[in-house]
Design a protein around this motif. Structure first.
Motif, PDB file in Angstrom:
ATOM      1  N   ASP A  27       4.321 -10.686  -4.073  1.00  0.00           N
ATOM      2  CA  ASP A  27       3.315  -9.998  -3.324  1.00  0.00           C
ATOM      3  C   ASP A  27       3.447 -10.392  -1.725  1.00  0.00           C
ATOM      4  N   GLY A  31       4.444  -8.549   1.433  1.00  0.00           N
ATOM      5  CA  GLY A  31       3.300  -8.520   2.392  1.00  0.00           C
ATOM      6  C   GLY A  31       4.354  -8.734   3.845  1.00  0.00           C
ATOM      7  N   ARG A  70       1.080  -2.741  -2.608  1.00  0.00           N
ATOM      8  CA  ARG A  70       2.282  -3.621  -2.290  1.00  0.00           C
ATOM      9  C   ARG A  70       3.127  -3.418  -3.642  1.00  0.00           C
TER      10      ARG A  70
END
Length: 85
Positions: A27, A31, A70
Protein backbone atom coordinates in the motif's frame (compact mmCIF):
# COMPACT_ATOMS: atom_id res chain seq x y z
CA UNK A 1 10.80 18.42 13.64
CA UNK A 2 9.50 17.41 10.23
CA UNK A 3 6.61 19.05 8.45
CA UNK A 4 3.83 17.04 6.82
CA UNK A 5 5.24 17.57 3.30
CA UNK A 6 8.58 16.05 4.33
CA UNK A 7 6.85 13.07 5.92
CA UNK A 8 4.79 12.42 2.78
CA UNK A 9 8.03 11.82 0.87
CA UNK A 10 9.90 9.98 3.62
CA UNK A 11 11.00 6.38 3.01
CA UNK A 12 9.07 3.66 4.83
CA UNK A 13 10.62 0.65 6.59
CA UNK A 14 8.24 -2.24 7.25
CA UNK A 15 9.57 -4.64 9.88
CA UNK A 16 7.90 -7.99 9.43
CA UNK A 17 7.11 -9.78 6.18
CA UNK A 18 3.92 -11.56 7.19
CA UNK A 19 0.55 -11.01 5.53
CA UNK A 20 -0.11 -7.66 7.21
CA UNK A 21 3.45 -6.37 6.78
CA UNK A 22 3.49 -7.17 3.06
CA UNK A 23 0.07 -5.58 2.57
CA UNK A 24 1.09 -2.39 4.37
CA UNK A 25 4.35 -2.28 2.41
CA UNK A 26 2.51 -2.72 -0.89
CA UNK A 27 0.00 0.00 0.00
CA UNK A 28 2.81 2.41 0.88
CA UNK A 29 4.71 1.61 -2.33
CA UNK A 30 1.64 2.08 -4.50
CA UNK A 31 1.09 5.36 -2.63
CA UNK A 32 4.42 6.59 -3.93
CA UNK A 33 6.81 5.92 -1.04
CA UNK A 34 10.24 4.33 -1.16
CA UNK A 35 9.74 1.06 0.78
CA UNK A 36 12.17 -1.30 2.50
CA UNK A 37 10.72 -4.63 3.67
CA UNK A 38 12.51 -6.63 6.37
CA UNK A 39 11.86 -10.00 7.97
CA UNK A 40 14.14 -12.01 10.22
CA UNK A 41 15.49 -15.47 9.65
CA UNK A 42 14.22 -18.19 9.64
CA UNK A 43 10.81 -16.69 8.72
CA UNK A 44 12.13 -14.79 5.71
CA UNK A 45 12.81 -17.96 3.74
CA UNK A 46 9.06 -18.45 3.58
CA UNK A 47 7.66 -14.91 3.81
CA UNK A 48 10.02 -13.12 1.40
CA UNK A 49 10.64 -15.91 -1.12
CA UNK A 50 10.19 -14.74 -4.71
CA UNK A 51 9.09 -11.19 -3.88
CA UNK A 52 11.88 -9.62 -5.94
CA UNK A 53 10.31 -11.12 -9.07
CA UNK A 54 6.61 -11.12 -8.30
CA UNK A 55 6.06 -8.14 -6.00
CA UNK A 56 2.73 -7.89 -4.21
CA UNK A 57 -0.47 -7.30 -6.15
CA UNK A 58 -3.37 -5.44 -4.56
CA UNK A 59 -6.62 -6.04 -6.43
CA UNK A 60 -10.35 -6.01 -5.85
CA UNK A 61 -12.79 -3.30 -4.90
CA UNK A 62 -11.22 -1.33 -2.05
CA UNK A 63 -13.57 0.56 0.22
CA UNK A 64 -12.19 3.24 2.47
CA UNK A 65 -13.21 6.47 4.11
CA UNK A 66 -11.48 8.72 1.57
CA UNK A 67 -12.47 6.96 -1.66
CA UNK A 68 -8.96 6.38 -3.01
CA UNK A 69 -7.93 3.19 -4.76
CA UNK A 70 -4.48 1.69 -4.67
CA UNK A 71 -4.52 -1.19 -7.08
CA UNK A 72 -1.60 -2.73 -8.91
CA UNK A 73 1.62 -4.58 -8.30
CA UNK A 74 4.15 -3.15 -5.87
CA UNK A 75 7.86 -3.88 -6.27
CA UNK A 76 9.88 -2.86 -3.24
CA UNK A 77 13.07 -0.83 -3.17
CA UNK A 78 14.74 -3.26 -0.76
CA UNK A 79 13.81 -6.71 0.54
CA UNK A 80 16.20 -7.87 3.23
CA UNK A 81 16.96 -9.97 6.29
CA UNK A 82 19.67 -7.50 7.36
CA UNK A 83 18.13 -5.01 9.77
CA UNK A 84 21.00 -2.56 9.30
CA UNK A 85 20.11 -2.16 5.62
Amino acid sequence: MYGIDELKNAPVAVLGGGAVGKTVAADCKLGGNKVHLYDMEPFAKKTLAGLEKTGITLAGNPKNKYGFKRLGTAHFDLITTNLEE
